[in-house]
Write a protein that holds these residues in place. Structure first.
Motif, PDB file in Angstrom:
ATOM      1  N   ILE A  14       0.978  -1.210  -0.016  1.00  0.00           N
ATOM      2  CA  ILE A  14       0.254  -0.252  -0.092  1.00  0.00           C
ATOM      3  C   ILE A  14       1.104   1.446  -0.129  1.00  0.00           C
ATOM      4  N   LYS A  15       2.246   1.324   0.913  1.00  0.00           N
ATOM      5  CA  LYS A  15       2.816   2.177   0.269  1.00  0.00           C
ATOM      6  C   LYS A  15       3.492   2.543  -0.126  1.00  0.00           C
ATOM      7  N   PHE A  16       3.813   1.286  -0.957  1.00  0.00           N
ATOM      8  CA  PHE A  16       4.608   1.660  -2.602  1.00  0.00           C
ATOM      9  C   PHE A  16       3.445   2.353  -3.149  1.00  0.00           C
ATOM     10  N   TYR A  17       2.176   1.919  -3.152  1.00  0.00           N
ATOM     11  CA  TYR A  17       1.191   1.484  -4.225  1.00  0.00           C
ATOM     12  C   TYR A  17       1.284   3.454  -3.867  1.00  0.00           C
ATOM     13  N   GLN A  18       1.062   4.105  -3.088  1.00  0.00           N
ATOM     14  CA  GLN A  18       0.821   5.692  -2.226  1.00  0.00           C
ATOM     15  C   GLN A  18       1.976   6.468  -2.593  1.00  0.00           C
ATOM     16  N   ARG A  19       3.260   6.161  -2.618  1.00  0.00           N
ATOM     17  CA  ARG A  19       4.033   6.711  -3.645  1.00  0.00           C
ATOM     18  C   ARG A  19       4.814   7.218  -4.695  1.00  0.00           C
ATOM     19  N   TYR A  20       5.057   5.597  -5.031  1.00  0.00           N
ATOM     20  CA  TYR A  20       4.739   5.736  -6.170  1.00  0.00           C
ATOM     21  C   TYR A  20       3.799   5.905  -7.483  1.00  0.00           C
ATOM     22  N   CYS A  32     -10.733   8.792  -6.536  1.00  0.00           N
ATOM     23  CA  CYS A  32     -11.499   7.899  -5.581  1.00  0.00           C
ATOM     24  C   CYS A  32     -12.304   8.374  -5.330  1.00  0.00           C
ATOM     25  N   ARG A  33     -13.572   8.367  -4.621  1.00  0.00           N
ATOM     26  CA  ARG A  33     -15.452   8.927  -4.560  1.00  0.00           C
ATOM     27  C   ARG A  33     -15.511   8.713  -3.215  1.00  0.00           C
ATOM     28  N   TYR A  34     -14.512   8.326  -2.758  1.00  0.00           N
ATOM     29  CA  TYR A  34     -14.918   8.342  -0.544  1.00  0.00           C
ATOM     30  C   TYR A  34     -13.587   9.006  -0.198  1.00  0.00           C
ATOM     31  N   TYR A  35     -13.797   9.292   0.798  1.00  0.00           N
ATOM     32  CA  TYR A  35     -12.790  10.063   1.899  1.00  0.00           C
ATOM     33  C   TYR A  35     -12.923   8.706   3.043  1.00  0.00           C
ATOM     34  N   PRO A  36     -12.112   8.345   3.572  1.00  0.00           N
ATOM     35  CA  PRO A  36     -10.441   8.120   2.945  1.00  0.00           C
ATOM     36  C   PRO A  36     -10.532   7.661   1.793  1.00  0.00           C
ATOM     37  N   THR A  37      -9.343   8.268   1.400  1.00  0.00           N
ATOM     38  CA  THR A  37      -9.186   7.585  -0.573  1.00  0.00           C
ATOM     39  C   THR A  37      -9.352   5.819  -0.005  1.00  0.00           C
ATOM     40  N   CYS A  38      -9.131   5.227  -0.869  1.00  0.00           N
ATOM     41  CA  CYS A  38      -8.867   3.742  -0.690  1.00  0.00           C
ATOM     42  C   CYS A  38      -8.175   2.741  -0.324  1.00  0.00           C
ATOM     43  N   SER A  39      -6.482   3.740  -0.410  1.00  0.00           N
ATOM     44  CA  SER A  39      -5.624   3.520  -0.274  1.00  0.00           C
ATOM     45  C   SER A  39      -5.396   3.387   1.250  1.00  0.00           C
ATOM     46  N   GLU A  40      -6.053   4.916   2.070  1.00  0.00           N
ATOM     47  CA  GLU A  40      -5.906   5.207   3.408  1.00  0.00           C
ATOM     48  C   GLU A  40      -6.936   4.388   3.986  1.00  0.00           C
TER      49      GLU A  40
END
Length: 112
Positions: free
Chosen positions: A9-15, A24-32
């Motif tokens: 997940i961290k790799f996805y968020q960073r890169y 993303c239609r939601y808060y928090p985002t799907c990765s968060e």
């Protein structure tokens, strides 16, 4: 397994996330949402919840605020702990019996 999921997940968020449009239609985002679930829940229930959330993140659903709900039993805990390194990263807001919403503490509130 949990650490591997969090590192992915961290790799996805960073890169990867930085190269894609913000859709993303939601808060928090799907990765968060996924990161919070894996940090505060067991692996399999977090995996199921994250999969269902990703399937809901499309134009057929309204979107909005969708905090993770986790099942957790708390041990007896004293707020007035003598440990000065006590840090609060998440708030657990009661939802139902032994179920809580997970809300991340804002960085500006950590300094208070």
């Amino acid at each position: 397994m949990r650490e591997m999921a969090l590192s992915l997940i961290k790799f996805y968020q960073r890169y990867i996330s930085k190269m894609t449009p913000k859709t993303c239609r939601y808060y928090p985002t799907c990765s968060e949402f996924a990161a919070w679930h894996f940090k505060n829940n067991n692996f399999f229930s977090a995996f199921v919840a994250v999969t269902l959330r990703i399937l809901r993140c499309n134009q057929l659903f309204k979107g909005g605020i969708d905090y993770p709900v986790i099942c957790k039993k708390f041990n007896s805990f004293s707020i007035f702990s003598q440990n000065s390194d006590f840090n609060i990263n998440f708030w657990f807001i009661p939802y139902k019996e032994n179920k809580f919403y997970v809300v991340k503490v804002l960085d500006s509130l950590k300094e208070i």
